[in-house]
Design an enzyme around this catalytic site. Structure first.
Site, PDB file in Angstrom:
ATOM      1  N   TYR A   1     -25.317 -29.024 -10.648  1.00  0.00           N
ATOM      2  CA  TYR A   1     -24.108 -29.756 -11.032  1.00  0.00           C
ATOM      3  C   TYR A   1     -23.840 -29.677 -12.528  1.00  0.00           C
ATOM      4  CZ  TYR A   1     -23.505 -31.328  -6.309  1.00  0.00           C
ATOM      5  OH  TYR A   1     -23.281 -31.337  -4.952  1.00  0.00           O
TER       6      TYR A   1
ATOM      7  N   ASP B   1     -13.462 -31.832  -9.189  1.00  0.00           N
ATOM      8  CA  ASP B   1     -12.983 -31.607 -10.547  1.00  0.00           C
ATOM      9  C   ASP B   1     -11.891 -32.623 -10.869  1.00  0.00           C
ATOM     10  OD1 ASP B   1     -10.275 -30.486  -9.773  1.00  0.00           O
ATOM     11  OD2 ASP B   1     -11.561 -28.998  -8.810  1.00  0.00           O
TER      12      ASP B   1
ATOM     13  N   HIS C   1     -14.736 -36.976  -2.348  1.00  0.00           N
ATOM     14  CA  HIS C   1     -16.110 -36.463  -2.422  1.00  0.00           C
ATOM     15  C   HIS C   1     -16.760 -36.687  -3.780  1.00  0.00           C
ATOM     16  CE1 HIS C   1     -14.898 -33.617   1.090  1.00  0.00           C
ATOM     17  NE2 HIS C   1     -15.211 -34.818   1.493  1.00  0.00           N
TER      18      HIS C   1
END
Length: 223
Positions: A47, A83, A98
């Site tokens: 990540y 994003d 999410h």
């Protein structure tokens, strides 16, 4: 409702693009609770790299068109993407189903969420309760906290637009089932799923061109 396709046009590749792999790692190694327990350093690195990639991405014409739509309509964007390209484009009401790549959260208390911007999360970084910080991302097998909110918005919508997703990822894909059958529904994606129902308008192309065409159709036929 937006999916990976709209972000892919800004250069953010998806797991599906890579055949479910990331640098040779199976998706479940880097995006599941089990993977986190086995190797938190690997998950954090994954990540951290995605965050760097997202920092260099820019909103595309699809994001911008949806943001501009707020000048004419009361718009809520429900996105499966982690994003912040919708916010960068100017959308003011965005629900992240999410999670958000630019946030961390406690691994023992889901209510402890921190904005981290472009900073990395590393092993040893802890929340105020002393637990390891993790990305504020909904992993495979976890509940989707904002699903109920999103379902309520879908049920109340006067127009429902699906952009950049083939509606294959659940439970997000089920949102369209909450929409009133009489509500106009726009589907913009290179791969249009098969539907059985009324009031569907499909645009079989990418978001950067398809959203503009869908909005023009909306103006010409439904206003």
């Amino acid at each position: 409702m937006t999916g990976a396709g709209i972000s892919a046009e800004s250069g953010l590749k998806t797991f599906r693009d890579a055949g479910g792999l990331w640098e040779g790692h199976d998706v479940m190694e880097v995006a599941s609770v089990e993977g986190w327990r086995r190797n938190p350093a690997l998950v954090l690195d994954f990540y951290n790299q995605r965050r760097k990639q997202a920092m260099s991405a820019q909103p595309n014409a699809g994001h911008l068109a949806l943001a501009q739509l707020e000048k004419e309509f009361d718009v809520t964007v429900v996105t499966q993407n982690i994003d912040t390209l919708h916010e960068q484009a100017g959308s003011t009401r965005v629900i992240h189903l999410h999670g958000n790549l630019f946030q961390s959260k406690s691994s023992v208390d889901d209510n402890l969420i921190y904005d981290i911007g472009e900073k990395e999360i590393n092993v040893g970084d802890k929340c105020e309760k002393g637990s390891q910080l993790r990305p504020n991302i909904v992993w495979f097998g976890e509940m989707v906290p904002m699903m109920e909110v999103a379902a309520g918005i879908a049920a109340e919508s006067d127009i429902f637009m699906v952009v950049g997703t083939s509606l294959a990822v659940y439970p997000a894909a089920s949102l369209i089932d909450f929409v009133n059958p009489e509500t106009p529904k726009y589907i913009i994606d290179p791969k249009i799923p098969e539907f059985y129902g009324t009031n569907f308008y499909s645009f079989e192309e990418v978001a950067s061109t398809g959203v503009k065409k869908a909005i023009q159709h909306l103006r010409d036929n439904l206003i």
